[in-house]
Design a protein around this motif. Structure first.
Motif: not given
Length: 394
Positions: A138-141, A273-274, A249-251, A329-330
């Motif tokens: 999420g580019s949120k660290f 979602s990955w 989730f995601s990564m 969209k990813l």
């Protein structure tokens, strides 16, 4: 005396003239890169993504033999040595919640790193089924483990985590919801997140490069720490070691199927979602081409041997759930569908077709909303709490 103008001299002059007129002309050259950070010949490279060691190639007669070989390929690709230090957990802080309690626990995740984990434990008597939760990128660290488990004692992290939950999880903390259902839950920070950061987006490349310079791997470090997290849970006396699950989730979804491939201790896996094939993802415009976040999923050379579904299938026929958003969209539907088709073929070959659930949510994007959580949690109950009455899989 004049020098005769020979035929050889004429040819040389013509050659030089030709060279001079074409000196700035680069039409002969294939460009080195194209838009999207791909090499110009990427279509040829994509066609060559035919993993040499896939079970579907038919080179192995016994699935168990292939699994051992494929797992060793993945383990070797991590470039990370085995750790031997005791976990030596220490409770740093504790908070009582409704029917369960939360702890911040320090532990030796590897021989090199002592980190903090968030752990939720039901107040009922154990042993408890358990879940390893794996956070997204999420580019949120500033938060990592706090994306999955509600934090306490830090107002800034509490506010940040609440906003993240509102955006991706319908305002719910996935870990807390699972603890209410009777699971012991753990989440750690991947390197660079939360208490192990926060780093900046631009620092990811330098961090990964310097791991490589030390003969190690950032992606391998994250994967191995996830493996050790499962081992830590399995070492706890209040954990039902036969019923440890993974959800990401995601990564974190990437981390989930990777972890299932690396550990026989994972009894069920939920991937949110990955997912896809590398051939389907390595196309112009796809998010993985941005490079920075990709370093957390970069195991040099592995993609030539095993595709994403090949690695996930090392866990077959253990239960696995994979969700994808129709508006995500990813992860293009074509890449996801191609990967799912391979997965179903492999699970079916091992008599475990009913253990694999793949589902697209047409109206949802890159999220894990409450309606998805209900289905995923019921599915986890089916495999990790077999005696529990559940509304059923929808």
């Amino acid at each position: 005396m004049s020098i005769p103008f020979t035929r050889q001299a004429l040819l040389l002059t013509m050659s030089l003239a030709s060279f001079t007129t074409q000196a700035g002309d680069t039409t002969w050259q294939h460009p080195g890169i194209v838009e999207g950070n791909l090499p110009a010949w990427y279509p040829k490279l994509a066609q060559q993504l035919a993993p040499s060691d896939s079970w579907l190639n038919g080179h192995y007669a016994q699935f168990s033999t292939w699994r051992a070989h494929a797992r060793q390929l993945v383990r070797d690709a991590l470039l990370t040595p085995d750790s031997h230090r005791p976990f030596a957990p220490e409770v740093l802080s504790r908070q009582q919640r409704d029917g369960y309690h939360a702890e911040k626990v320090a532990l030796n995740i590897t021989d090199d790193s002592r980190i903090a984990a968030l752990v939720l434990t039901p107040d009922t008597a154990g042993p408890h089924p358990a879940i390893v939760l794996l956070h997204d990128h999420g580019s949120k660290f500033d938060i990592g483990k706090e994306k999955m488990i509600r934090p306490w004692g830090d107002a800034a992290k509490e506010a940040s985590a609440k906003a993240w939950a509102e955006k991706f999880f319908t305002g719910r903390f996935v870990g807390d919801e699972l603890a209410k259902r009777g699971y012991k839950v753990i989440a750690i920070d991947a390197p660079g997140w939360g208490d192990r950061g926060p780093m900046t987006y631009e620092q990811q490349q330098a961090l990964a490069s310097n791991f490589f310079n030390f003969g190690r791997s950032l992606a391998g470090e994250m994967a191995y720490e996830d493996l050790r997290t499962v081992d830590f849970l399995a070492s706890q006396p209040d954990v039902d070691k036969a019923h440890i699950g993974v959800l990401g989730f995601s990564m974190g979804g990437y981390r989930a199927w990777q972890l299932a491939a690396l550990s026989d201790k994972v009894a069920a896996t939920a991937v949110i979602s990955w997912f896809g094939t590398w051939q389907g993802l390595m196309t112009p415009g796809n998010n993985v081409l941005r490079g920075q976040s990709a370093f957390y999923m970069l195991h040099p050379g592995l993609n030539a041997k095993l595709d994403i579904p090949d690695i996930a299938a090392i866990a077959a026929p253990a239960p696995m759930l994979i969700f994808s958003g129709g508006k995500d969209k990813l992860f293009p539907a074509s890449a996801v569908d191609a990967a799912w088709e391979k997965m179903h073929r492999i699970w079916q070959s091992q008599g475990g077709e009913s253990h694999l659930l793949t589902r697209r949510w047409p109206d949802l994007g890159h999220v894990f909303y409450q309606e998805q959580q209900v289905v995923a949690f019921d599915w986890l109950d089916r495999w990790l709490q077999p005696g529990k009455t559940s509304p059923g899989i929808k």
